[in-house]
Design an enzyme around this catalytic site. Structure first.
Site, short mmCIF file in Angstrom:
data_model
loop_
_atom_site.label_atom_id
_atom_site.label_comp_id
_atom_site.label_asym_id
_atom_site.label_seq_id
_atom_site.Cartn_x
_atom_site.Cartn_y
_atom_site.Cartn_z
N HIS A 41 -72.63 -22.78 -31.53
CA HIS A 41 -72.62 -21.42 -32.05
C HIS A 41 -73.34 -20.46 -31.11
CE1 HIS A 41 -71.71 -22.60 -36.50
NE2 HIS A 41 -70.62 -22.47 -35.76
N GLU A 126 -71.35 -27.81 -40.18
CA GLU A 126 -72.05 -29.10 -40.25
C GLU A 126 -72.06 -29.63 -41.68
OE1 GLU A 126 -76.50 -31.04 -39.95
OE2 GLU A 126 -76.09 -29.29 -38.69
N SER A 226 -77.24 -21.24 -37.12
CA SER A 226 -78.19 -21.53 -38.20
C SER A 226 -79.61 -21.64 -37.67
CB SER A 226 -77.80 -22.82 -38.92
OG SER A 226 -78.76 -23.18 -39.88
#
Length: 314
Positions: A41, A126, A226
């Site tokens: 990401h 995930e 995240s």
């Protein structure tokens, strides 16, 4: 203004491995190489790989039969793996080995019919991949994000239960949630150590130290990362202004009002190249001193798949 750099920061072993898998696949097999979901990401990394011939897709239906596809570092469900097999896709798996470890815990619970509770963020790839490791219809897997979610869990005190966690969570929030789970279900089983990965842990601890010395903390990372978001949140919780930024173009003048010391860290999917470009931009705003904090040395390394490793050695 003074700049203080957190240590450790930036790429972790799982991200390094995932990017290497895409780069080596492109080098050996040539473009196009399909990648299911962003391999990591980070916008800068993904755009760089796209420029070299990687094609990022969200579903395997977008991949031609028989093509090469790479699973992202976040992992995929068993259903996605089966679909790739059924369609004769050549797969290189860039799932982080620390995510795979959690997958194995879920699969073990599924085989035993043990009800599983996953602590994680709904909609994160995930989490979707981890939930998709559970196939036993007699048990079940349930997702919670925070302590308040525990009240709606349908299990009884005497049920055979286990828990696991997403690898990129807040250490503090997760510890609180695990404690509440154990209070409601005293017999619940879990990993000897929570599943939050070493890099997430180390970067959060480094930000704790960084925030103590800073008036503003800049976290280099993308908004869909995240672990990068957790770093910015941690600094804010400590009472320090924080900003998450992708690149130097995100920097705004008004961030630096009454700021004498800027702390900089980077999420596990953000390259050092971005950190240095942001430092260069900050110098234009008057930053004139740079200090790097001492921190834990990370020497974790994960091998790429054998087919790519042989070519890499040659």
């Amino acid at each position: 203004m003074k700049i203080i750099l957190a240590n450790p920061r930036g790429f972790c072993a799982g991200v390094d491995r995932a990017i290497s898998i895409v780069e080596l696949a492109l080098e050996i097999h040539g473009a196009p190489i399909y990648v299911r979901h962003e391999v990591v990401h980070n916008r800068f990394v993904v755009n760089g790989l796209r420029d070299r011939g990687a094609i990022f897709v969200e579903e395997l239906s977008e991949v031609p039969d028989g093509a090469i596809v790479i699973f992202s570092a976040h992992g995929v469900s068993q259903a996605v793996r089966q679909e790739a097999k059924d369609r004769n896709l050549k797969v290189f798996d860039a799932t982080c080995p620390l995510v795979t470890k959690v997958h194995m815990q879920v699969a073990r619970a599924s085989r035993k019919g043990t009800k599983a509770i996953l602590i994680g963020h709904k909609g994160h790839p995930e989490v979707e991949g981890t939930m998709g490791q559970y196939s036993n219809e007699d048990g079940g897997i349930f997702l919670i994000e925070k302590v308040e979610d525990i009240a709606r869990l349908p299990m009884q005190d005497n049920d055979d239960l286990t828990f696991m966690t997403q690898t990129t969570l807040s250490l503090d929030d997760t510890a609180e949630t695990i404690a509440a789970l154990k209070e409601k279900y005293p017999a619940i089983q879990g990993p000897h150590k929570n599943d939050i990965c070493y890099a997430t842990t180390n970067r959060q601890e480094a930000v704790r130290e960084l925030a103590k010395l800073s008036d503003l903390v800049l976290v280099v990372g993308s908004k869909n990362s995240s672990n990068s978001n957790r770093l910015a949140e941690l600094a804010s919780r400590m009472g320090i202004k924080s900003q998450l930024l992708d690149d130097p173009s995100d920097i705004q003048d008004d961030w630096f009002n009454d700021v004498k010391t800027i702390g900089i860290t980077a999420g596990a999917s953000a390259p050092e190249e971005l950190v240095q470009s942001i430092i260069s931009r900050l110098k234009e705003f008057g930053a004139d001193t740079i200090e790097e904090l001492q921190g834990l040395e990370e020497n974790m390394f994960f091998e790429v798949p054998k087919e790519l490793r042989i070519k890499e050695v040659n």
